[in-house]
Write a protein that holds these residues in place. Structure first.
Motif, PDB file in Angstrom:
ATOM      1  N   ASP A 241     -16.033  43.178   9.565  1.00  0.00           N
ATOM      2  CA  ASP A 241     -15.968  42.338   8.370  1.00  0.00           C
ATOM      3  C   ASP A 241     -14.732  41.439   8.369  1.00  0.00           C
ATOM      4  N   VAL A 242     -13.622  41.944   8.901  1.00  0.00           N
ATOM      5  CA  VAL A 242     -12.387  41.151   8.989  1.00  0.00           C
ATOM      6  C   VAL A 242     -11.848  41.275  10.413  1.00  0.00           C
ATOM      7  N   ASN A 243     -11.551  40.139  11.033  1.00  0.00           N
ATOM      8  CA  ASN A 243     -11.157  40.112  12.436  1.00  0.00           C
ATOM      9  C   ASN A 243     -10.003  39.143  12.648  1.00  0.00           C
ATOM     10  N   LYS A 244      -9.285  39.347  13.756  1.00  0.00           N
ATOM     11  CA  LYS A 244      -8.260  38.395  14.162  1.00  0.00           C
ATOM     12  C   LYS A 244      -8.586  37.891  15.557  1.00  0.00           C
ATOM     13  N   THR A 245      -8.253  36.639  15.812  1.00  0.00           N
ATOM     14  CA  THR A 245      -8.431  36.097  17.153  1.00  0.00           C
ATOM     15  C   THR A 245      -7.394  36.707  18.100  1.00  0.00           C
ATOM     16  N   TYR A 246      -7.754  36.783  19.361  1.00  0.00           N
ATOM     17  CA  TYR A 246      -6.802  37.261  20.366  1.00  0.00           C
ATOM     18  C   TYR A 246      -5.655  36.256  20.516  1.00  0.00           C
ATOM     19  N   GLU A 247      -6.013  34.982  20.509  1.00  0.00           N
ATOM     20  CA  GLU A 247      -5.036  33.917  20.700  1.00  0.00           C
ATOM     21  C   GLU A 247      -4.282  33.627  19.395  1.00  0.00           C
ATOM     22  N   PHE A 248      -3.098  33.050  19.556  1.00  0.00           N
ATOM     23  CA  PHE A 248      -2.266  32.652  18.416  1.00  0.00           C
ATOM     24  C   PHE A 248      -2.367  31.140  18.245  1.00  0.00           C
ATOM     25  N   TYR A 249      -2.723  30.714  17.046  1.00  0.00           N
ATOM     26  CA  TYR A 249      -2.889  29.294  16.754  1.00  0.00           C
ATOM     27  C   TYR A 249      -1.701  28.809  15.925  1.00  0.00           C
ATOM     28  N   ASP A 250      -0.906  27.917  16.537  1.00  0.00           N
ATOM     29  CA  ASP A 250       0.329  27.461  15.881  1.00  0.00           C
ATOM     30  C   ASP A 250       1.144  28.648  15.397  1.00  0.00           C
TER      31      ASP A 250
END
Length: 288
Positions: A241-250
């Motif tokens: 339901d809630v996720n984070k991307t592996y990559e960091f954006y800014d």
């Protein structure tokens, strides 16, 4: 989808030349799309990106890359019909219009890499002042951004709606005042999507930090059009339901929410906007 782009542009060279004349002509054509707000004295415009006029703007920018043209895209506004909404596999919640104020004497600190400056939220609770948007709308259902951070603050009644829909309470961390009063909640999750599973072509690879090994992405300023956000088969399988991307954006990971979470928010918060995330297109390399 209808996609509107919000932007401004100007020329640092104030002399009367061909570039400045073209710029003035374009601004005259854009007068019906001018917004009330400005950016450092320059007009801001909002227009459908799939129009001939916006194509003229982008052609002008691309043809004058060696000139002192400043072109800034502030945001994209994506409007979906029912079919497009249903086709999406997940959603990114866009930057809210409202703010919560942090305290001047309390720092809401992240775990920050000293080399690449990427930031990761710790288990420490964040603080906000019980004033402004939070106080005025404490009995409403809404979302704001916590000033000085990238955290989306959901008001308590909205979180109750999400829990009633079956979203686990583990995804919500309280935002508190100095007196320990719960003012709202932010998303937290330990579910990190697989590397390279989330594709956002409005961003580009910047570096992989030699110290923390985090992969850092930054804005792709050469891309002047909104590009569909995509998720690989592996990413779809890993979705919670809630996720984070592996990559960091800014410098920060992106929060990606399920369709269930997005639907509840959409039904209860009138001014919220989303970027839909679709299944990766056929033929798109899985290892890109």
């Amino acid at each position: 989808m209808c996609i509107k782009v919000k932007f401004t542009f100007s020329c640092d060279n104030e002399s009367v030349n061909k570039t400045n004349l073209e710029l003035c002509q374009l601004k005259q054509l854009l007068k019906d799309y001018k917004m009330k707000e400005q950016w450092v004295g320059d007009d801001i415009y909002e227009i459908n990106q799939n129009t001939e006029l916006y194509q003229k703007v982008t052609n002008f920018v691309k043809n004058n890359l060696d000139e002192t043209i400043e072109f800034i895209i502030f945001s994209f506004k994506v409007t979906m019909n029912k079919e497009e909404w249903n086709d999406a596999v997940a959603f990114k919640i866009c930057f809210p219009k409202h703010y919560c104020q942090e305290y001047d004497d309390i720092d809401n600190e992240y775990n920050e890499c000293s080399i690449c400056y990427s930031k990761e939220k710790t288990d420490e609770l964040f603080f906000a002042q019980p004033k402004g948007y939070i106080k005025k709308h404490q009995d409403d259902l809404g979302i704001a951004i916590l000033d000085g951070t990238v955290e989306l603050v959901m008001l308590p009644r909205l979180v109750e709606k999400l829990k009633e829909a079956g979203v686990d309470q583990k995804y919500f961390q309280p935002i508190i005042s100095k007196r320990k009063k719960i003012l709202g909640y932010i998303f937290v999750t330990d579910n990190i999507l697989p590397v390279k599973s989330y594709i956002d072509e409005n961003s580009k690879f910047e570096n992989q930090c030699p110290s923390c090994q985090r992969i850092n992405m930054t804005e792709n300023k050469e891309e002047l059009y909104y590009k569909q956000k995509q998720l690989s088969k592996e990413g779809i399988k890993a979705l919670k339901d809630v996720n984070k991307t592996y990559e960091f954006y800014d410098r920060y990971r992106e929060i990606i929410v399920s369709k269930k979470v997005a639907q509840v928010i959409r039904e209860n918060v009138t001014d919220v906007e989303f970027y839909p995330v679709f299944k990766r297109s056929k033929g798109y390399p899985e290892n890109v």
